[in-house]
Design a protein around this motif. Structure first.
Motif, PDB file in Angstrom:
ATOM      1  N   LEU A  79       0.858  -1.157  -0.093  1.00  0.00           N
ATOM      2  CA  LEU A  79       0.094   0.105  -0.052  1.00  0.00           C
ATOM      3  C   LEU A  79       0.874   1.419   0.104  1.00  0.00           C
ATOM      4  O   LEU A  79       1.730   1.618   0.980  1.00  0.00           O
ATOM      5  N   ASP A  80       0.861   1.980  -1.138  1.00  0.00           N
ATOM      6  CA  ASP A  80       1.584   3.371  -1.100  1.00  0.00           C
ATOM      7  C   ASP A  80       1.406   4.308  -0.494  1.00  0.00           C
ATOM      8  O   ASP A  80       0.093   4.680   0.156  1.00  0.00           O
ATOM      9  N   ASN A  81       1.933   5.272  -0.400  1.00  0.00           N
ATOM     10  CA  ASN A  81       1.738   6.570   0.328  1.00  0.00           C
ATOM     11  C   ASN A  81       1.315   6.478   1.751  1.00  0.00           C
ATOM     12  O   ASN A  81       0.114   7.123   2.266  1.00  0.00           O
ATOM     13  N   ARG A  82       2.076   5.584   2.663  1.00  0.00           N
ATOM     14  CA  ARG A  82       2.127   5.331   3.829  1.00  0.00           C
ATOM     15  C   ARG A  82       3.234   6.000   4.563  1.00  0.00           C
ATOM     16  O   ARG A  82       4.196   5.165   4.812  1.00  0.00           O
ATOM     17  N   PRO A  83       3.281   7.284   4.863  1.00  0.00           N
ATOM     18  CA  PRO A  83       4.318   7.632   5.379  1.00  0.00           C
ATOM     19  C   PRO A  83       4.516   7.257   7.108  1.00  0.00           C
ATOM     20  O   PRO A  83       3.552   7.110   7.786  1.00  0.00           O
ATOM     21  N   SER A 117      13.985   4.401  -6.753  1.00  0.00           N
ATOM     22  CA  SER A 117      13.253   3.665  -7.565  1.00  0.00           C
ATOM     23  C   SER A 117      11.900   3.244  -7.020  1.00  0.00           C
ATOM     24  O   SER A 117      11.930   2.695  -5.980  1.00  0.00           O
ATOM     25  N   ARG A 118      10.804   4.036  -7.419  1.00  0.00           N
ATOM     26  CA  ARG A 118       9.379   3.883  -6.503  1.00  0.00           C
ATOM     27  C   ARG A 118       9.012   2.336  -6.471  1.00  0.00           C
ATOM     28  O   ARG A 118       8.531   1.995  -5.393  1.00  0.00           O
ATOM     29  N   THR A 119       9.578   1.641  -7.682  1.00  0.00           N
ATOM     30  CA  THR A 119       8.849   0.166  -7.942  1.00  0.00           C
ATOM     31  C   THR A 119       9.867  -0.853  -7.185  1.00  0.00           C
ATOM     32  O   THR A 119       9.591  -1.861  -7.173  1.00  0.00           O
ATOM     33  N   SER A 152      -5.413   1.605  -7.359  1.00  0.00           N
ATOM     34  CA  SER A 152      -5.772   0.531  -6.731  1.00  0.00           C
ATOM     35  C   SER A 152      -6.272  -0.752  -7.668  1.00  0.00           C
ATOM     36  O   SER A 152      -7.210  -1.563  -7.308  1.00  0.00           O
ATOM     37  N   ALA A 153      -5.641  -0.507  -9.001  1.00  0.00           N
ATOM     38  CA  ALA A 153      -6.287  -1.681 -10.046  1.00  0.00           C
ATOM     39  C   ALA A 153      -5.717  -2.931  -9.359  1.00  0.00           C
ATOM     40  O   ALA A 153      -4.577  -3.254  -8.828  1.00  0.00           O
ATOM     41  N   ALA A 154      -6.720  -3.950  -9.859  1.00  0.00           N
ATOM     42  CA  ALA A 154      -6.227  -5.399  -9.430  1.00  0.00           C
ATOM     43  C   ALA A 154      -5.157  -5.905 -10.104  1.00  0.00           C
ATOM     44  O   ALA A 154      -4.701  -5.295 -11.103  1.00  0.00           O
ATOM     45  N   HIS A 155      -4.703  -6.813  -9.306  1.00  0.00           N
ATOM     46  CA  HIS A 155      -3.334  -7.636  -9.952  1.00  0.00           C
ATOM     47  C   HIS A 155      -1.919  -6.828  -9.914  1.00  0.00           C
ATOM     48  O   HIS A 155      -1.096  -7.331 -10.727  1.00  0.00           O
ATOM     49  N   GLN A 156      -2.190  -5.862  -9.287  1.00  0.00           N
ATOM     50  CA  GLN A 156      -0.768  -4.807  -9.250  1.00  0.00           C
ATOM     51  C   GLN A 156      -0.486  -4.927  -7.818  1.00  0.00           C
ATOM     52  O   GLN A 156      -1.029  -4.842  -6.792  1.00  0.00           O
ATOM     53  N   PRO A 157       0.878  -5.313  -7.606  1.00  0.00           N
ATOM     54  CA  PRO A 157       1.513  -5.423  -6.507  1.00  0.00           C
ATOM     55  C   PRO A 157       1.658  -3.949  -5.438  1.00  0.00           C
ATOM     56  O   PRO A 157       1.328  -4.126  -4.264  1.00  0.00           O
ATOM     57  N   ILE A 158       1.658  -2.981  -6.090  1.00  0.00           N
ATOM     58  CA  ILE A 158       1.535  -1.721  -5.451  1.00  0.00           C
ATOM     59  C   ILE A 158       0.461  -0.925  -5.793  1.00  0.00           C
ATOM     60  O   ILE A 158      -0.054  -0.723  -6.856  1.00  0.00           O
TER      61      ILE A 158
END
Length: 234
Positions: A79-83, A117-119, A152-158
């Motif tokens: 889950l991204d953007n969790r500071p 690298s964000r990913t 939040s698209a499905a099948h994406q790890p991030i």
């Protein structure tokens, strides 16, 4: 003193609405205070075991829970953007295959973002065998603002957010309808300094006084207008 009907009715309507809204905010504050008392009570209660039998969110949220099973890293979601302490990062959310059947999502903890690298996900460990997890049952793994489906698209790890029901359909896993916010340590280097749930009771009381203040102001304005009208009529 002659009272004009329409202005008087308007003032009474404003007073009735604002007084009712004030009472509604007061009731919301009382509900949150009761919930806060329950949360504090749950903190000292024994951890409830989680099995294959589905447990409604309403009856388990904020309770201490314990689950035994095996992590499924092939279904991990970040889950991204969790500071955390002003540092960007991810929450690591992973299904746990429960011993005896069934699955539950576990928010394992916070992981710092690779600033180059964000990913690229920073290394952390995942136990390969059975593990006992303790934590707090929550309705979700934390919600961050997003526009539409956003990230939040499905099948994406991030992703930006994860919906338990949608993720169960996506993976085919019979998930419990809640998420375990893990508090136990299994040596994976993830940070579990979870934010304390805030009920916002002070905000509700503030709105209560604002609504009642508006009712008092409407009454004062009505009396002032009636007095001026009486003077003009003399």
């Amino acid at each position: 003193m002659k009272i004009r009907l329409v202005p008087a009715l308007l003032i009474l309507i404003v007073m009735a609405v604002t007084i009712r809204l004030g009472f509604w905010q007061r009731d919301r504050a009382h509900q949150k205070e009761a919930l806060q008392a329950h949360i504090e009570q749950y903190e000292h209660a024994p951890a409830q075991p989680i099995g294959a039998q589905p447990i409604p969110v309403a009856s388990i949220e904020y309770h201490r829970v314990r689950a035994v099973g095996r992590f499924l890293p092939e279904h991990v979601v970040y889950l991204d953007n969790r500071p955390y302490r002003d540092q960007p990062g991810f929450y690591v959310v992973m299904p746990l295959a429960l011993n005896g059947g069934g699955y539950v999502l576990v928010n394992r903890g916070w992981l710092p973002r690779n600033m180059d690298s964000r990913t690229t996900i920073a290394p952390y460990s995942t136990p390969s065998g059975d593990v006992t997890i303790e934590g707090i049952a929550r309705a979700n793994a934390s919600q961050a603002f997003e526009l539409g489906e956003g990230g939040s698209a499905a099948h994406q790890p991030i992703r930006q957010n994860i919906d338990v029901g949608a993720f169960a359909k996506e993976t085919g896993l019979a998930l419990q309808p809640f998420v375990i916010q893990q508090t136990s340590d299994d040596g994976d280097t993830l940070v579990r300094d979870w934010p304390v749930p805030t009920m916002g009771v002070d905000t509700n009381y503030g709105y209560m006084f604002q609504w009642w203040g508006m009712a008092a102001a409407a009454l004062g304005f009505g009396l002032y207008a009636a007095r001026r009208a009486a003077k003009k009529g003399n």
